[in-house]
Scaffold this active site. Structure first.
Site, PDB file in Angstrom:
ATOM      1  N   ASP A 199       0.830  -1.206   0.000  1.00  0.00           N
ATOM      2  CA  ASP A 199       0.000   0.000   0.000  1.00  0.00           C
ATOM      3  C   ASP A 199       0.867   1.261   0.000  1.00  0.00           C
ATOM      4  OD1 ASP A 199      -2.222   1.659   0.447  1.00  0.00           O
ATOM      5  OD2 ASP A 199      -2.146   1.376   2.618  1.00  0.00           O
ATOM      6  N   ASP A 257      -9.952   4.772  -0.575  1.00  0.00           N
ATOM      7  CA  ASP A 257     -10.616   3.748   0.240  1.00  0.00           C
ATOM      8  C   ASP A 257     -12.140   3.780   0.144  1.00  0.00           C
ATOM      9  OD1 ASP A 257      -8.049   3.265   0.998  1.00  0.00           O
ATOM     10  OD2 ASP A 257      -8.417   3.475   3.142  1.00  0.00           O
TER      11      ASP A 257
HETATM   12  C1  GLA Z   1      -4.908   2.348   3.369  1.00  0.00           C
HETATM   13  C2  GLA Z   1      -5.511   1.256   2.503  1.00  0.00           C
HETATM   14  C3  GLA Z   1      -6.568   0.527   3.314  1.00  0.00           C
HETATM   15  C4  GLA Z   1      -5.950  -0.061   4.569  1.00  0.00           C
HETATM   16  C5  GLA Z   1      -5.290   1.038   5.367  1.00  0.00           C
HETATM   17  C6  GLA Z   1      -4.501   0.503   6.534  1.00  0.00           C
HETATM   18  O1  GLA Z   1      -5.836   3.332   3.690  1.00  0.00           O
HETATM   19  O2  GLA Z   1      -6.060   1.798   1.357  1.00  0.00           O
HETATM   20  O3  GLA Z   1      -7.150  -0.494   2.525  1.00  0.00           O
HETATM   21  O4  GLA Z   1      -5.003  -1.026   4.201  1.00  0.00           O
HETATM   22  O5  GLA Z   1      -4.384   1.785   4.561  1.00  0.00           O
HETATM   23  O6  GLA Z   1      -3.952   1.527   7.299  1.00  0.00           O
END
Ligand code: GLA
Length: 555
Positions: free
Chosen positions: A171, A231
């Site tokens: 990520d 997200d």
């Molecule tokens: C980002 C990702 C999420 C999750 C969070 C964890 O926002 O997009 O899917 O993994 O980090 O902190």
């Protein structure tokens, strides 16, 4: 949640400051590369992830309970295999040799033991890490340390392989870095995973608190799946185009146009599912699942599997939709039509059937219609099997349904005598891809045809239109905008349709049209093209596929 508040309010400021600092947001495509072929994710990965429900509040007993529930509820046997431990599993300090470690209080038995537990249950082990210095929770100060893989790629990959990890969620949670930096950095971990010799699904996200590079290129050369958006949250529509947080409708708007990128081993990822987490009505929850199934999206549940109500189980266990999602051709549905309210998608399946989604984006019940010829099943009577009710009907022309607000009716459309649909396999990643001879003739087909392009003059640009997919009554094209021997700062591409074609949706560009003349100008993020480099935009159109000569001008 604090983290969300910070994210909502600070991000635009950070992004604006960066744009100012760099003078312009200059994004160009990198040279085309071959799709990653590491043997895994031949169909969209299915499983469960801890983040949507539990955030940072995770530990080994929770993950084990969830694994037990995935088995006992029957989800494992329907294909939900990967159990992904998201952010906040690690010790905030690496050991004295620089090895990443599990957090000793949250995972006292260690990560290898967790992997063994999952494997003994017939499940697979997924874990979260980042390519930068801090994980997203560390970036937002909700977890201590700075234990990202930056500078530790090969070491972390070996550690994951030694623990028995089968899936890495990687990520990019940082506003820094160009898209080309991201490609190079994500590729480091791709290569490090390969070097371990263990087959590991590589799932990346380039969008967290970053400019949204997920939909700007085909990431299939880098990863098995890539997030297309910021997200997700458990709402139907947050009003975002691609910003935090995204509702179901907002994600669909971004991801549908990227259909041509999907195939066995590489899928667009519209994020983990919100089914069973409240915030939407049953129709919207069903629509969410149906659309993810049609988009060949990874089906990663995000709810608490230990306490699913029956409505949630009905959705997550819908075998018809799982079979459509897990079809061995691995194709993402292409858009047949969209008038803003009524949106129709079609997905070609390995046995010659076509799945069609009649999606009502509006706020009241309406009839959504298409035709057998528009979805590539013309020439006789076909059977429609409703994926929710199993009811069957026949038609030789119109396919339609009365669809409630935000609802999606899905039909599996079969010709008489077609072989029965395959039931979903319990090990989707191992399913073989179908031979090309299984393709129905009128379904989306790649076409090599491309419009001629004139050589760009110094400082100028050229444009080439290429047909990517076509079906009865419509087609999808990609347009490459190529800079000449000097950089381009802003571009306009024009062409004239030869025979009544009309664009139904266009992405990575802005369109104005009058009659048969089309004009497309760059978006803010893809106007700057380095000398000799190129960028692309795409569209779907109604009518027969055509590749007119396009002209490109740059001010
Ligand atoms: C980002 C990702 C999420 C999750 C969070 C964890 O926002 O997009 O899917 O993994 O980090 O902190």
């Amino acid at each position: 949640m604090d983290r969300k508040r910070i994210r909502t309010t600070l991000v635009p400021a950070v992004t604006a400051a960066l744009a100012l600092a760099s003078g312009a947001v200059a994004l160009t495509t990198v040279s085309p590369a071959q799709a990653l072929e590491n043997g895994v994710a031949r169909t969209p990965p299915m499983g469960w992830n801890s983040w949507n429900t539990f955030g940072c509040n995770i530990n080994e007993s929770l993950i084990r309970q969830m694994a037990d529930a995935i088995v006992n509820s029957g989800l494992r046997d329907l294909g939900y295999q990967y159990v992904v431990v998201d952010d906040c599993w690690f010790n905030p300090n690496r050991d004295s040799s620089g090895n990443i470690q599990g957090d000793p209080s949250r995972f006292p038995s260690g990560m290898k033991a967790l992997g063994d537990y999952l494997h003994n249950k017939g499940l697979k082990f997924g874990i979260y890490q980042v390519p930068v210095d801090k994980t997203c929770a560390q970036y937002f100060n909700s977890y201590p340390g700075a234990t990202g893989s930056q500078g530790h790629e090969a070491q972390d990959a070996r550690q994951f392989a030694a623990w028995g990890v089968d899936y890495l969620k990687y990520d990019w949670c940082s506003p820094n870095g160009t898209i080309n930096d991201q490609v190079a950095t994500f590729a480091k971990m791709r290569d490090a995973l390969k070097a371990t010799g263990r087959p590991i699904v590589y799932s990346i996200n380039p969008n967290s608190i970053h400019s949204k590079t997920g939909p700007q290129r085909n990431w299939g050369d880098v990863a098995n799946m890539w997030r297309t958006t910021e997200d997700i949250t458990n709402k139907w529509d947050t009003g975002q185009t691609n910003g935090y947080p995204m509702g179901i409708q907002n994600i669909v708007n971004v991801t549908v146009p990227l259909a041509s990128y999907a195939g066995p081993g590489h899928f667009n990822d519209p994020d983990m599912m919100e089914i069973g987490r409240g915030g939407m009505n049953d129709t919207e929850m069903r629509s969410h699942f149906a659309l993810w199934a049609m988009m060949a999206s990874p089906l990663i549940a995000g709810n608490d599997i230990r306490s699913m109500d029956s409505a949630t189980q009905t959705i997550l266990k819908n075998k018809n939709l799982i079979a459509i999602n897990q079809d061995s051709l691995g194709l993402q549905a292409t858009q047949v039509s969209n008038d803003g309210t009524r949106r129709v998608l079609a997905k070609k399946l390995a046995n010659g059937d076509v799945a069609v989604a009649l999606f009502n984006q509006g706020g009241s019940t309406t009839t959504v219609s298409t035709t057998t010829s528009a979805i590539g099943k013309s020439g006789g009577t076909v059977t429609l099997t409703d994926a929710w009710t199993n009811a069957t009907s026949t038609t030789s022309g119109t396919i339609s349904a009365s669809v409630p607000a935000h609802g999606t009716v899905v039909y599996r459309v079969s010709s008489p005598g077609s072989s029965p649909s395959a039931s979903p396999s319990a090990s989707p990643s191992a399913s073989p891809s179908a031979s090309p001879s299984a393709s129905p003739s009128a379904s989306p087909s790649a076409s090599p045809s491309a419009s001629p392009s004139t050589s760009p003059v110094p400082g100028g640009c050229s444009a080439t239109i290429k047909t990517i997919n076509s079906w009865g009554g419509g087609f999808q094209s990609e347009v490459t905008v190529q800079a000449g021997s000097s950089a381009v700062n802003g571009w306009t591409v024009k062409w004239t349709w030869p025979g009544g074609q009309t664009i139904s949706s266009l992405w990575n560009g802005r369109q104005s049209s009058s009659g048969s003349s089309v004009t497309v100008t760059n978006e803010s993020y893809n106007g700057s093209i380095a000398a000799g480099a190129s960028t692309t935009f795409g569209f779907t159109a109604n009518g027969s596929a055509a590749t007119p000569t396009a002209t490109c001008t740059s001010p």
